[in-house]
Design a protein around this motif. Structure first.
Motif, PDB file in Angstrom:
ATOM      1  N   ALA A  44       0.929  -1.177  -0.014  1.00  0.00           N
ATOM      2  CA  ALA A  44       0.007   0.020  -0.007  1.00  0.00           C
ATOM      3  C   ALA A  44       0.900   1.226  -0.020  1.00  0.00           C
ATOM      4  N   ILE A  45       1.883   1.190   0.500  1.00  0.00           N
ATOM      5  CA  ILE A  45       2.855   2.452   0.530  1.00  0.00           C
ATOM      6  C   ILE A  45       3.230   2.999  -0.895  1.00  0.00           C
ATOM      7  N   PRO A  46       3.793   2.261  -1.769  1.00  0.00           N
ATOM      8  CA  PRO A  46       3.793   2.837  -2.914  1.00  0.00           C
ATOM      9  C   PRO A  46       2.637   3.113  -3.754  1.00  0.00           C
ATOM     10  N   ALA A  47       1.677   2.192  -3.649  1.00  0.00           N
ATOM     11  CA  ALA A  47       0.271   2.534  -4.308  1.00  0.00           C
ATOM     12  C   ALA A  47      -0.296   3.673  -3.611  1.00  0.00           C
ATOM     13  N   GLY A  48      -0.248   3.955  -2.484  1.00  0.00           N
ATOM     14  CA  GLY A  48      -0.909   5.025  -1.800  1.00  0.00           C
ATOM     15  C   GLY A  48      -0.082   6.460  -2.295  1.00  0.00           C
ATOM     16  N   THR A  49       1.418   6.329  -2.340  1.00  0.00           N
ATOM     17  CA  THR A  49       2.021   7.544  -2.844  1.00  0.00           C
ATOM     18  C   THR A  49       1.699   7.598  -4.323  1.00  0.00           C
ATOM     19  N   THR A  50       1.557   6.758  -5.028  1.00  0.00           N
ATOM     20  CA  THR A  50       1.025   7.009  -6.536  1.00  0.00           C
ATOM     21  C   THR A  50       0.017   7.555  -6.589  1.00  0.00           C
ATOM     22  N   LYS A  51      -1.115   7.052  -5.933  1.00  0.00           N
ATOM     23  CA  LYS A  51      -2.393   7.646  -5.958  1.00  0.00           C
ATOM     24  C   LYS A  51      -2.209   9.306  -5.317  1.00  0.00           C
ATOM     25  N   ALA A  52      -1.642   9.452  -4.475  1.00  0.00           N
ATOM     26  CA  ALA A  52      -1.724  11.010  -3.983  1.00  0.00           C
ATOM     27  C   ALA A  52      -0.695  11.887  -5.253  1.00  0.00           C
ATOM     28  N   TRP A  53       0.057  11.304  -5.729  1.00  0.00           N
ATOM     29  CA  TRP A  53       0.652  11.936  -6.833  1.00  0.00           C
ATOM     30  C   TRP A  53      -0.285  12.138  -8.032  1.00  0.00           C
ATOM     31  N   THR A  54      -0.906  11.049  -8.415  1.00  0.00           N
ATOM     32  CA  THR A  54      -2.066  11.372  -9.429  1.00  0.00           C
ATOM     33  C   THR A  54      -3.033  12.199  -9.134  1.00  0.00           C
ATOM     34  N   THR A  55      -3.378  12.309  -7.843  1.00  0.00           N
ATOM     35  CA  THR A  55      -4.578  13.302  -7.289  1.00  0.00           C
ATOM     36  C   THR A  55      -3.884  14.898  -7.524  1.00  0.00           C
ATOM     37  N   LEU A  56      -2.498  14.897  -7.136  1.00  0.00           N
ATOM     38  CA  LEU A  56      -1.945  16.321  -7.307  1.00  0.00           C
ATOM     39  C   LEU A  56      -1.725  16.787  -8.703  1.00  0.00           C
ATOM     40  N   THR A  57      -1.249  15.602  -9.522  1.00  0.00           N
ATOM     41  CA  THR A  57      -1.045  16.218 -10.920  1.00  0.00           C
ATOM     42  C   THR A  57      -2.440  16.424 -11.734  1.00  0.00           C
ATOM     43  N   ASN A  58      -3.390  15.658 -11.594  1.00  0.00           N
ATOM     44  CA  ASN A  58      -4.811  16.030 -11.859  1.00  0.00           C
ATOM     45  C   ASN A  58      -5.163  17.127 -11.414  1.00  0.00           C
ATOM     46  N   TYR A  59      -5.097  17.841 -10.147  1.00  0.00           N
ATOM     47  CA  TYR A  59      -5.453  18.811  -9.631  1.00  0.00           C
ATOM     48  C   TYR A  59      -4.838  19.905 -10.440  1.00  0.00           C
ATOM     49  N   ILE A  60      -3.291  19.985 -10.854  1.00  0.00           N
ATOM     50  CA  ILE A  60      -2.722  20.949 -11.367  1.00  0.00           C
ATOM     51  C   ILE A  60      -3.134  21.013 -12.785  1.00  0.00           C
ATOM     52  N   LYS A  61      -3.532  19.919 -13.408  1.00  0.00           N
ATOM     53  CA  LYS A  61      -4.054  19.881 -14.836  1.00  0.00           C
ATOM     54  C   LYS A  61      -5.537  20.815 -15.078  1.00  0.00           C
ATOM     55  N   GLN A  62      -6.353  20.611 -13.916  1.00  0.00           N
ATOM     56  CA  GLN A  62      -7.576  21.352 -13.807  1.00  0.00           C
ATOM     57  C   GLN A  62      -7.281  22.778 -13.508  1.00  0.00           C
ATOM     58  N   LEU A  63      -6.441  23.103 -12.667  1.00  0.00           N
ATOM     59  CA  LEU A  63      -6.014  24.598 -12.497  1.00  0.00           C
ATOM     60  C   LEU A  63      -5.499  25.351 -13.561  1.00  0.00           C
ATOM     61  N   LYS A  64      -4.977  24.676 -14.360  1.00  0.00           N
ATOM     62  CA  LYS A  64      -4.350  25.024 -15.867  1.00  0.00           C
ATOM     63  C   LYS A  64      -5.336  25.415 -16.817  1.00  0.00           C
ATOM     64  N   LYS A  65      -6.829  24.643 -16.686  1.00  0.00           N
ATOM     65  CA  LYS A  65      -7.774  24.791 -17.540  1.00  0.00           C
ATOM     66  C   LYS A  65      -8.500  26.046 -16.919  1.00  0.00           C
ATOM     67  N   ILE A  66      -8.423  26.026 -15.582  1.00  0.00           N
ATOM     68  CA  ILE A  66      -9.092  27.193 -14.888  1.00  0.00           C
ATOM     69  C   ILE A  66      -8.661  28.561 -15.309  1.00  0.00           C
ATOM     70  N   VAL A  67      -7.481  28.571 -15.337  1.00  0.00           N
ATOM     71  CA  VAL A  67      -6.894  30.059 -15.672  1.00  0.00           C
ATOM     72  C   VAL A  67      -6.890  30.459 -17.178  1.00  0.00           C
ATOM     73  N   ASN A  68      -7.036  29.324 -18.175  1.00  0.00           N
ATOM     74  CA  ASN A  68      -7.420  29.495 -19.491  1.00  0.00           C
ATOM     75  C   ASN A  68      -8.911  29.914 -19.906  1.00  0.00           C
TER      76      ASN A  68
END
Length: 449
Positions: free
Chosen positions: A323-347
């Motif tokens: 669960a340690i690497p899987a949870g870390t990967t899920k957190a990273w995916t959550t962060l990158t998805n959020y950043i992508k959404q912010l990029k859409k918002i500022v456009n």
């Protein structure tokens, strides 16, 4: 009652995140012998709901639930304590500490947020595992009846191969990947077809409203939810939960296959075959001039679809070490998805800014029934979101202080207190404008949509 449950989860989650974030500043400040004058959950303009002084620090709860803060002596922050800054620096003050110590103090809050998000995801995967429909198991493609999906160029039976060149593991991920993506590839009748996601796709998605349902759907069997009394086939013998498997001898697997066949028998009496439990039942029915049977369609849950053999679910369990690497990967995916959404918002051309929401939007993502799994899952997401937002290089946020401190460490020149005061005020004005816009969006949607 539903509103109360949502509000309770929201307040508990927000309070937990605020306290731990501020604790991330408090602990290194204390370790570096920096005086912390206040530690507050929520803001205490004019008065507090509760406060108690322990040692040199006043701990309290404010009445404005917009966040929280620690007031560190000798630091230009939310308190805007100019009188203190006019005095000579004291050894225990923030401004007297080396730049590297001040940097650690300022990064403490977001560090806790990111670590908390990772830990929660690790524990959720360890405790609950994952159950989902793999996108690769959707052998017969998706069901398209939504105008938004049609505008994307999708058709019933399309198999979504990738979005922005990346294969999607879980079918449930598809909507958010379309929101974040720029192009996608589908397989249609054995041919791979690449299409662009329209720039205004998010704007159209927001305009649909929250009750419009998902634009990406699994193909469902023709299961009967009810046979209304006014239906021409009310006494035909059709029953709720019957699954139609053939129409006048022509087999169907999915609901979307029924309409073309029914069109051929408008106004006629025919026979349909249904699956009822473990039995197959043939029933004579009359088809209306609108090519309908006169029943209400039902929908099956993913476990029911698996039990009936339509889709195979993946059920992953994790040991703690897995669960340690899987949870870390899920957190990273959550962060990158959020950043992508912010990029859409500022456009502005995407229209994504219309979906920006405040406290009502955040509170609404919690379920109407108490679920610890949902609570911790959402809390992990909010923790990562809070950590990233606080890292933005905006004065009045942790990221603004970090930028000024890094500038000092690189150039050897410390920004003046007057400059920091002006920057703090400018940052507050910007944050207040964003706060008003986001919550104004919530109010507008509540009234007019």
């Amino acid at each position: 009652m539903e509103i109360l449950i949502k509000a309770s989860q929201f307040i508990l989650s927000l309070s937990l995140l605020i306290v731990l974030h501020e604790l991330g500043h408090f602990i290194p400040a204390k370790l570096f012998k920096t005086k912390v004058e206040k530690f507050y959950l929520f803001f205490d303009y004019k008065f507090s709901l509760f406060k108690k002084k322990i040692g040199e620090t006043v701990y309290g709860i404010g009445w404005i639930p917009l966040g929280g803060y620690v007031k560190i002596a000798g630091m230009i922050d939310e308190s805007m304590d100019k009188e203190q800054m006019k005095q000579e620096p004291k050894p225990w003050e923030f401004r007297s500490k080396p730049a590297w110590q001040r940097l650690i103090i300022m990064l403490g809050g977001v560090t806790v947020n990111f670590i908390l998000g990772i830990l929660i995801y690790i524990c959720l995967l360890w405790g609950y595992g994952e159950k989902f429909i793999p996108n690769s198991n959707v052998k017969d493609g998706i069901w398209v009846q939504d105008s938004l999906a049609i505008d994307l160029g999708l058709k019933t039976g399309d198999k979504i191969l990738s979005i922005d060149g990346q294969k999607i593991e879980k079918f449930g991920q598809l909507p958010i990947e379309f929101i974040n993506g720029n192009n996608f590839t589908v397989e249609r009748k054995g041919e791979a077809i690449k299409k662009e996601i329209p720039t205004d796709f998010i704007s159209k998605l927001i305009d649909r409203g929250k009750n419009a349902g998902s634009f990406i759907r699994l193909r469902q069997p023709f299961v009967i939810a009810d046979v209304p009394k006014e239906s021409p086939n009310a006494t035909s013998g059709l029953l709720p939960k019957d699954i139609i498997t053939a129409i006048q001898g022509e087999p169907i697997t999915y609901f979307d296959q029924a309409k073309p066949i029914l069109e051929k028998y408008k106004g006629q009496s025919i026979t349909i075959d249904t699956k009822r439990g473990d039995n197959s039942v043939s029933i004579p029915v009359t088809i209306s001039e609108q090519a309908t049977i006169g029943v209400l369609q039902g929908r099956l849950s993913a476990p029911d679809l698996e039990r009936l053999g339509y889709y195979q679910l993946a059920n992953k369990s994790y040991s703690f070490t897995e669960a340690i690497p899987a949870g870390t990967t899920k957190a990273w995916t959550t962060l990158t998805n959020y950043i992508k959404q912010l990029k859409k918002i500022v456009n502005p051309s995407t229209g994504a800014y219309k979906g920006l929401g405040g406290f009502i939007s955040i509170g609404s993502i919690f379920p109407s029934q108490w679920s610890w799994y949902a609570f911790w899952n959402i809390t992990a997401f909010l923790s990562i979101m809070l950590g990233f937002m606080n890292l933005l290089p905006i004065p009045a946020l942790d990221g603004g202080h970090v930028v000024f401190t890094l500038w000092e460490m690189i150039t050897g020149k410390k920004p003046s207190d007057k400059f920091l005061e002006y920057a703090q005020v400018a940052g507050f004005v910007l944050l207040l404008a964003l706060l008003l816009f986001a919550n104004g969006n919530d109010i507008f949607r509540a009234i007019f949509k």
